[in-house]
Design an enzyme around this catalytic site. Structure first.
Site, short mmCIF file in Angstrom:
data_model
loop_
_atom_site.label_atom_id
_atom_site.label_comp_id
_atom_site.label_asym_id
_atom_site.label_seq_id
_atom_site.Cartn_x
_atom_site.Cartn_y
_atom_site.Cartn_z
CD GLU A 1 -3.10 0.90 2.17
OE1 GLU A 1 -4.04 0.13 1.89
OE2 GLU A 1 -3.02 1.51 3.26
CG HIS B 1 5.33 -29.23 5.09
ND1 HIS B 1 5.91 -30.45 4.85
CD2 HIS B 1 5.86 -28.78 6.25
CE1 HIS B 1 6.76 -30.73 5.85
NE2 HIS B 1 6.74 -29.72 6.70
CE LYS C 1 -11.33 2.29 1.74
NZ LYS C 1 -10.75 3.12 2.80
#
Length: 537
Positions: free
Chosen positions: A347, A378, A500
């Site tokens: 960001e 893994h 937004k």
């Protein structure tokens, strides 16, 4: 950046073969020579594909980019966030009160107010609407108002003070309500306190959760003013909006516009940290970060841990063309640290426009991701060892653990597990760097490990509040170092805002009849919205 003289020199150096196995063979003391010490942390960068010549050129690049000047601007409160005309004074949040200038006395004032609230809640003086003491606290926030406090409380929970252990602290951030759905089923409305954390106090994700909680509480207590007074605390830079929402002044904590959300855990946004762990632990966290601030501000560039992290990142991204970066803590307590850094770095530095608003002609932030190292082995280590993608990695490790567990029956077994964990961490960075040279050569193509994947190892003596504070601050200053060299502003996030805005525009359309001739939507969004309406109907 490309206009700086050092850029050409670094480009030339990057064309030379830099094979880690050869560098270690030619330099028996490389591990010692390519390490440095800072408060609470040791950095081994000997497994990075750098030489003394490369480091000298990187130092020159930082100097030509005026890193020292920009660093001083950061600490003295000059405008470093040009697009919003703001300073970025998060370092002031952890400056000891006795060293704080008079104009920033508000920092200590708010910390003391926060500590008073913490004492009232932990001691049982603060009561719910029915007179019962608070047993559960839910932090409602998103982004920096969630990731930082969540990460720290999880990492340091074994350091919780006795007075903090009577509280259970939870976090809810998702706008879909799924976290609240799970929590509200088990929480008691009479004994639950909610913290609404939002810098602007307009964040739709957070306020949606807050509204849902408010309705839930009102269904159990008809006295709305009592509910607001007993069950909500607001933390924001917008006191007027907290007041408009109904929060009494005594239930409000402040921070300031010059605190970026992803740099805010040091402020009153750290209220859930202080509640879950105790105010003294929060102060220790601040002290560790301040020690790293002082190191970053004063240490020479090539003996400066955050600067070195930043320079190595620039070298990998811009000259070795390595655009992926893995964060690999070998400590389950740092489970949420990769997620925290994803926001902090991407960001901040995920930008394609310079400080002056011009398009840039070089790469900036790499893609970050990560996982607890022992689990990641893994999962995606196969790609690191034998894939076609070049990846730089940060290994993070505590030398000591379970020192405070000697009274447990299985202390010896836990210590043995920690030794196994350390062996795995060191082995993985060794094989990534050296490939088959770390073990034995093979003609079997399926068992060939090419190596030469660069990595750094950050070593703490142990994971304490101070060392975690120093670790977080080191990455903050790494981000700033890279932003200066890349010529970008790490303190705005306009890319977040657009999504937004569009979401708010689109939401009303989902509850109305969608007519292609009237609604100006692309065909994909239009048909998806229609399908969703059909399913909901």
């Amino acid at each position: 950046m490309k206009k700086l003289d050092a850029f050409s020199r670094l480009t030339e150096l990057s064309q030379r073969p830099l094979i880690l196995a050869d560098l270690f063979a030619d330099q028996p003391g490389r591990g010692q020579d390519f390490s440095l010490q800072a408060p609470w942390l040791r950095l081994d960068y000997s497994k990075q594909r750098v030489t003394a010549e490369v480091l000298a050129a990187l130092q020159q690049l930082a100097t030509q980019a005026e890193l020292q000047s920009w660093r001083e601007k950061l600490f003295t409160g000059e405008v470093v966030n040009a697009s919003e005309n703001r300073a970025a004074l998060h370092t002031a949040l952890r400056t000891p009160a006795e060293n704080q200038p008079a104009e920033l006395a508000c920092v200590e004032e708010q910390l003391q107010r926060m500590e008073q609230l913490v004492t009232r809640i932990q001691s049982g003086v603060w009561r719910g609407f029915s007179g019962k003491r608070i047993t559960d606290v839910v932090n409602l926030g998103v982004g920096g108002s969630d990731l930082g406090p969540l990460m720290v409380t999880h990492a340091l929970r074994e350091h919780a003070q006795p007075e903090a252990k009577s509280l259970r602290v939870h976090f809810a951030s998702t706008i879909d309500g799924s976290q609240l759905f799970d929590l509200l089923e088990h929480l008691n409305p009479e004994t639950t306190l909610f913290i609404i954390c939002s810098k602007s106090f307009t964040t739709i994700d957070t306020l949606s959760n807050a509204s849902t909680v408010r309705s839930w509480l009102n269904s159990h207590c008809a006295d709305e003013q009592r509910v607001l007074r007993c069950h909500f605390i607001g933390v924001s830079a917008a006191a007027d909006k907290m007041h408009a929402w109904g929060l009494p002044a005594e239930n409000q904590l402040a921070f300031w516009q010059w605190v970026g959300g992803r740099f805010s855990l040091w402020s009153t946004i750290g209220l859930p940290i202080a509640l879950a762990l105790g105010a003294p632990v929060f102060r220790q966290l601040l002290a560790g970060a301040h020690a790293m601030d002082e190191h970053f501000r004063h240490a020479p560039l090539l003996q400066n841990l955050p600067v070195m992290l930043g320079l190595l990142g620039v070298w990998n991204v811009n000259f070795l063309d390595i655009r992926a970066h893995a964060i690999l803590p070998y400590d389950g307590r740092l489970k949420y640290f990769p997620s925290y850094l994803e926001q902090l770095e991407m960001e901040s530095n995920g930008k394609s426009v310079s400080r002056d608003g011009e398009p840039i002609d070089h790469a900036t932030c790499p893609v970050l991701w990560g996982e607890i190292g022992a689990n990641a082995q893994h999962a995606f280590y196969q790609l690191l060892h034998q894939g076609t993608q070049a990846v730089a990695s940060d290994f993070i490790l505590a030398a000591r653990r379970y020192d405070n567990a000697r009274h447990y029956a299985h202390h010896a077994e836990l210590q043995a597990q920690h030794q196994l964990n350390i062996a795995n961490c060191l082995a993985q960075s060794r094989v990534l760097a050296l490939g088959n040279a770390a073990v034995e050569p093979t003609d079997n193509p399926f068992r060939h490990y090419p190596g030469n994947q660069p990595s750094s190892t950050l070593l703490m003596e142990s994971l304490e509040p101070e060392s975690l504070g120093a670790l977080i601050a080191a990455y903050e200053h790494k981000v700033f170092t890279q932003a200066v060299i890349w010529g970008i502003n790490p303190f705005d996030q306009w890319g977040v805002e657009l999504g937004k805005q569009v979401a708010l525009q689109l939401q009303p359309l989902l509850v109305s009849t969608l007519d292609e001739g009237e609604v100006l939507l692309d065909s994909s969004t239009l048909q998806l919205a229609r399908y969703i309406q059909e399913q909901q109907a």
